[in-house]
Design an enzyme around this catalytic site. Structure first.
Site, PDB file in Angstrom:
ATOM      1  N   SER A   1       4.739   2.409   7.660  1.00 47.01           N
ATOM      2  CA  SER A   1       4.590   1.436   6.910  1.00 47.01           C
ATOM      3  C   SER A   1       5.850   1.008   6.070  1.00 47.01           C
ATOM      4  O   SER A   1       6.220   1.757   5.365  1.00 47.01           O
ATOM      5  CB  SER A   1       3.256   1.815   6.001  1.00 47.01           C
ATOM      6  OG  SER A   1       2.089   1.714   6.554  1.00 47.01           O
TER       7      SER A   1
ATOM      8  N   HIS B   1       0.872  -1.196   0.228  1.00 47.76           N
ATOM      9  CA  HIS B   1      -0.098  -0.020  -0.056  1.00 47.76           C
ATOM     10  C   HIS B   1       0.701   1.102  -0.002  1.00 47.76           C
ATOM     11  O   HIS B   1       0.470   2.290  -0.396  1.00 47.76           O
ATOM     12  CB  HIS B   1      -0.851  -0.125   1.227  1.00 47.76           C
ATOM     13  CG  HIS B   1      -0.322   0.231   2.441  1.00 47.76           C
ATOM     14  ND1 HIS B   1      -0.384  -0.713   3.415  1.00 47.76           N
ATOM     15  CD2 HIS B   1       0.202   1.234   3.194  1.00 47.76           C
ATOM     16  CE1 HIS B   1       0.271  -0.257   4.352  1.00 47.76           C
ATOM     17  NE2 HIS B   1       0.539   0.830   4.304  1.00 47.76           N
TER      18      HIS B   1
ATOM     19  N   ASP C   1       0.188  -7.415   1.308  1.00 49.77           N
ATOM     20  CA  ASP C   1       0.499  -6.116   1.524  1.00 49.77           C
ATOM     21  C   ASP C   1       2.055  -6.161   1.646  1.00 49.77           C
ATOM     22  O   ASP C   1       2.556  -5.368   2.313  1.00 49.77           O
ATOM     23  CB  ASP C   1       0.039  -5.561   2.983  1.00 49.77           C
ATOM     24  CG  ASP C   1       0.058  -4.197   3.063  1.00 49.77           C
ATOM     25  OD1 ASP C   1       0.339  -3.535   1.930  1.00 49.77           O
ATOM     26  OD2 ASP C   1       0.126  -3.581   3.918  1.00 49.77           O
TER      27      ASP C   1
END
Length: 430
Positions: free
Chosen positions: A275, A164, A194
């Protein structure tokens, strides 16, 4: 992504903490529809469902997780400070090194962090956008995140991050430890897990990090998160905490459909921009890739990382194939709780769960097997299917692109078996 679980790289100007806690964040209410006298109403409803789940259903498939890792590293190598390591072609597929997750290293935490931070990069996602006034195309920064340099081979250095973080990017830029920037090539990405792998010129890589064995983690083990919270101005921020829990199954919504990630829970402080960064143990080994957090107001210290033992086989396959090969079913699905009861009147009362076929792609495995719109799938190879996630889990864990599987479905109230020859997502007609 679920309203409850948010990626760390949300826009900085968003205000997730002002969002009230919802009683049931997983609930997906469906507005009641007026009953139609003609079947056109059913088709119209299915069309709406198809639009919502098309992307997820067409990527149903199997990820093969390899549980055998290379444990040939010596104890001295395991505890050595991370450094750039040239690997042979056969070793380009990264392995997990055995590691103790207790604080028994002779190096100080500051030494471990100083060395590990040199392998942490910032990642900037640039996307094309049209000027609403002139119509001219331009590139703007869409988001940022973190990544970990984990391998150097030949003239390339490899970076793992979250899907993402780079999804939708027309250009990806990497910011290195010494301030240099490099344009990265996306080697491969997988929305469901992911994870993504990037590649830059090896001259930019001064350090790499090894993956530690996450299977030995216990609640209470000391960990540190390293990443770029709120953007590159706070690059390589280090926060400390413990493993709060292991083997958490977190429901997520991705561009490839709904899935449950098995994650490590930690109380190490994390924020938007973390992230794709590293969760490391006191030996300086990566035992997780930071991915999710609880974003509701009043919630603190609930972050989640993808375990290294799950990361390694995925990035190996991404390096080898550029994508995760999955068997191809070729349907869109809607779970029974999403469908008004008026469209389920033909089902026996004993059927409490299942997932309905709302669309079938022409020439797909499902079409060739004779599946029909409004078929309700209740089991696969005699394994009960309560929802589309159950179907995905079984396919991901048990089937390959060349397998044959048997679906038990209800069609117009009658139970039938449908044999499906699963195909490869690259060639749905085979």
């Amino acid at each position: 992504m679920s309203d409850l679980y948010k990626p760390f790289d949300e826009q900085i100007n968003s205000t997730p903490n002002e969002e009230p806690i919802k009683p049931n964040p997983y609930e997906k209410p469906v507005e009641p529809l007026r009953k139609q006298k003609k079947t056109g109403g059913v088709k119209s409803f299915l069309s709406m469902l198809t639009a919502g789940v098309m992307g997820s259903a067409l990527t149903l498939g199997a990820v093969t997780y390899t549980d055998v890792f290379d444990f040939l590293k010596t104890e001295a190598q395991q505890n050595a400070a991370p450094s750039t390591e040239q690997l042979s072609e056969s070793e380009l597929a990264t392995s997990v090194v055995p590691t103790s997750n207790s604080n028994n290293t002779t190096a100080s935490l500051a030494d471990v962090v100083e060395s590990a931070s040199k392998a942490i990069v910032g990642i900037i996602n640039y996307q094309n956008q049209s000027n609403p006034f002139s119509g001219a195309q331009g590139t703007i920064q869409s988001g940022s995140g973190s990544g970990v340099i984990f391998n150097v081979q030949g003239d390339s250095a490899y970076i793992v991050t979250n899907n993402h973080v780079i999804e939708g990017a027309s250009e990806v830029e990497v910011s290195l430890y010494d301030g240099e920037k490099a344009t990265a090539e996306v080697v491969g990405a997988d929305a469901l897990t992911d994870l993504a792998v990037l590649k830059i010129d090896e001259k930019y890589a001064t350090h790499t990090l090894k993956f530690g064995d996450s299977s030995g983690l216990r609640p209470g083990d000391q960990v540190m998160a390293i990443g770029n919270p709120l953007g590159l101005d706070l690059s390589r921020t280090v926060t400390q905490g413990i493993v709060s829990a292991i083997d958490r199954d977190i429901p997520v919504e991705t561009s490839a459909g709904e899935w449950e990630l098995s994650v490590i829970q930690t109380d190490a402080a994390i924020n938007p921009g973390n992230s794709g960064g590293a969760l490391i143990n006191t030996n300086g080994h990566v035992i997780g890739i930071n991915s999710l957090k609880i974003s509701n107001s009043g919630v603190e210290g609930l972050g989640f990382a993808i375990p290294s033992n799950d990361v390694v086989p995925i990035i190996n396959e991404l390096i080898e194939n550029g994508k995760i090969e999955r068997p191809y079913l070729g349907v869109s699905l809607a779970d029974l709780q999403e469908i008004p009861s008026m469209y389920l009147q033909s089902l026996p009362e004993s059927v409490k769960g299942g997932t309905m076929v709302t669309y079938i792609e022409p020439n797909s495995a499902a079409a060739n097997a004779g599946l029909k719109q409004m078929d309700v799938i209740v089991s696969i190879d005699n394994e009960e299917v309560q929802n589309s996630s159950d179907l995905r889990k079984y396919m991901y864990g048990n089937l390959t692109t060349s397998d044959k599987t048997t679906l038990k479905v209800y069609r117009e109230g009658k139970e039938i078996d449908v044999e499906v020859n699963l195909s490869n997502s690259k060639s749905p007609t085979n």
